[in-house]
Design an enzyme around this catalytic site. Structure first.
Site, short mmCIF file in Angstrom:
data_model
loop_
_atom_site.label_atom_id
_atom_site.label_comp_id
_atom_site.label_asym_id
_atom_site.label_seq_id
_atom_site.Cartn_x
_atom_site.Cartn_y
_atom_site.Cartn_z
N GLY A 265 -44.64 -83.51 -16.61
CA GLY A 265 -45.01 -84.22 -17.89
C GLY A 265 -45.84 -83.43 -18.95
O GLY A 265 -46.02 -83.78 -19.90
N GLY A 266 -46.00 -82.02 -18.65
CA GLY A 266 -46.37 -81.24 -19.44
C GLY A 266 -45.96 -81.19 -20.93
O GLY A 266 -46.57 -81.20 -21.86
N ASP A 312 -30.88 -90.08 -14.55
CA ASP A 312 -30.45 -88.94 -13.88
C ASP A 312 -29.71 -88.00 -15.06
O ASP A 312 -28.83 -88.56 -15.53
CB ASP A 312 -29.26 -89.23 -12.89
CG ASP A 312 -28.83 -88.07 -12.24
OD1 ASP A 312 -29.02 -86.86 -12.72
OD2 ASP A 312 -28.11 -88.27 -11.21
N CYS A 381 -37.53 -72.06 -16.08
CA CYS A 381 -38.61 -71.11 -15.74
C CYS A 381 -38.09 -70.08 -14.57
O CYS A 381 -38.83 -69.60 -13.49
CB CYS A 381 -39.81 -71.79 -15.16
SG CYS A 381 -39.47 -72.87 -13.53
#
Length: 444
Positions: A265-266, A312, A381
């Site tokens: 959730g960041g 999804d 990332c």
């Protein structure tokens, strides 16, 4: 009650055999062992040290073991690695203590000839480890670098091809640097300066990141979740790369924004704060437990515009929604966060092969949700062109209703990887962030 070495051993075995996440596994092991602060620090140091140096440790063990590394039982090998790490890298621990503790641990876990085997390997290591030669870097450069930096050869080769030798060496060396702890100020409650003052009252050192608004670097935090400022919802932990990604989306007050694959959730929280908690923020994840984490975080931070739902994003069954902008931070190999999760580097290379197809599916579905004139951000990332630039280029080629959107980057962020102007790769040793990729598109 377990001691520090036993707690580290339990956690390492969990990561190695059951593919657990390092940070979650070691925190749980320390809690279950009821370790005091000193032993908890020792357990964490051994745990992360062994993970970071696994290939190097196995190379040393292999020099003194009559059994090949692949033939040693996982429990025994983990104990050998723990002792070997203490001997090679922990100056304050007497060598004899490292050996004796290892033998005692094996006796408690396995009988038979195992204690004698472990004792023999470690006694030989003690006598001769200074004479162990690394592979010749001129004759076997990949193997030598792999053992020196405890990184599989295929990753080194991937990075050399993608980023060149200079940046590959920078990435490998960054593995052994402790990553900084960055947080994002909850600007709906406090300013950055007010947060710093609150943290200083709790003896936490905090300083503003000058090139990224409302980002703060913390030191001497202890367990972040125990801080009063955290409990009051004054900030959330988030690397600068993810914060920068949210700024690139540039959400406005009153808009409808969607964050796909959002857990924990960041980015959702940062986007809601950039919107001053005004508008609607749809936050999706595939798993119920992860959606629960987003809701908990939103409640702690007091961000009421967040609607966290199960979805999804690669194959949604729910109706199509339309958003002013969509953030698409996809599941990836995670090669950019090896500093934080050392175990990522040991994943089989085959695991990467299916990722680009999944990433394309998610990006393709995300495109359907963007209003005309809206922004679509794709991010990972990972440090792997197949997951990054290749996917972004494919998207533009196959979606004529979108065009590249130039990234307005801070002056501090220099481009060191050759990309189109709508893309950026962040490298830890250059930018001080996690390894990260961002691409921006705009719907015509």
């Amino acid at each position: 009650m377990k001691d520090a070495r036993t707690a580290a051993y339990s956690a390492l075995l969990q990561v190695d055999v059951n593919a657990g996440y390092s940070n979650i596994v070691i925190d749980k092991a320390i809690k279950e062992a009821e370790l005091d602060k000193r032993d908890a620090s020792l357990a964490a140091a051994i745990f992360y040290g062994v993970l970071e140096r696994r290939l190097t440790l196995d190379y040393y063990i292999g020099r003194f073991s009559k059994i090949p590394i692949a033939g040693i039982a996982p429990e025994i090998l983990e104990i050998l690695r723990i002792a070997c790490y203490q001997i090679l890298y922990m100056e304050k621990i007497p060598h004899s203590a490292a050996v004796n503790e290892a033998v005692n641990m094996v006796k408690g876990i396995k009988g038979g000839k195992s204690p004698g085997f472990v004792n023999g390997v470690l006694r030989n290591l003690l006598r001769k480890y200074n004479s162990v030669r690394m592979p010749d870097i001129k004759k076997y450069p990949l193997k030598a670098m792999s053992i020196m930096y405890s990184c599989p050869e295929w990753i080194i080769q991937l990075w050399q091809t993608a980023y060149g030798n200079h940046h590959t060496m920078g990435l490998l060396e960054s593995f052994f640097n402790k990553p900084p702890l960055f947080v994002r100020v909850n600007t709906t409650k406090v300013t950055a300066q007010q947060l710093i003052e609150c943290l200083e009252e709790e003896q936490v050192t905090a300083k503003i990141v000058p090139w990224l608004s409302d980002a703060v670097e913390l030191h001497n935090t202890g367990a972040v979740a125990n801080l009063k400022a955290y409990e009051r919802g004054l900030f959330h932990v988030q690397d600068l790369s993810s914060q920068l990604c949210c700024h690139m989306l540039n959400p406005k007050l009153g808009q409808t924004i969607a964050d796909l694959c959002a857990a924990p959730g960041g980015k959702t929280f940062t986007l809601a704060e950039l919107m001053d908690n005004k508008g609607k923020l749809l936050s999706f994840d595939k798993y119920k437990g992860k959606v629960g984490l987003i809701r908990q975080g939103a409640q702690r931070l007091g961000l009421s515009i967040i609607e966290a739902c199960i979805r999804d994003s690669s194959n949604p069954k729910e109706a199509v929604f339309l958003a002013d902008s969509v953030l698409c931070d996809v599941p990836c190999a995670g090669l950019g966060i090896i500093r934080r999760k050392p175990e990522i580097r040991y994943k089989p290379q085959e695991d990467l092969k299916e990722l680009p197809a999944i990433q394309k599916e998610i990006l393709q579905e995300a495109a359907k949700q963007v209003k005309s004139g809206g922004t679509l951000i794709y991010s990972t990332c990972s440090l792997n062109p197949a997951e990054n630039g290749n996917v972004a280029d494919w998207f533009i080629q196959t979606h004529p209703d979108f065009q590249p959107k130039q990234l307005c980057l801070p002056k501090r962020i220099e481009r060191v990887v050759d990309h189109e102007q709508n893309q950026i790769t962040l490298l830890p040793h250059i930018h001080g962030t996690d390894g990260f990729f961002i691409a921006a598109f705009i719907k015509k």
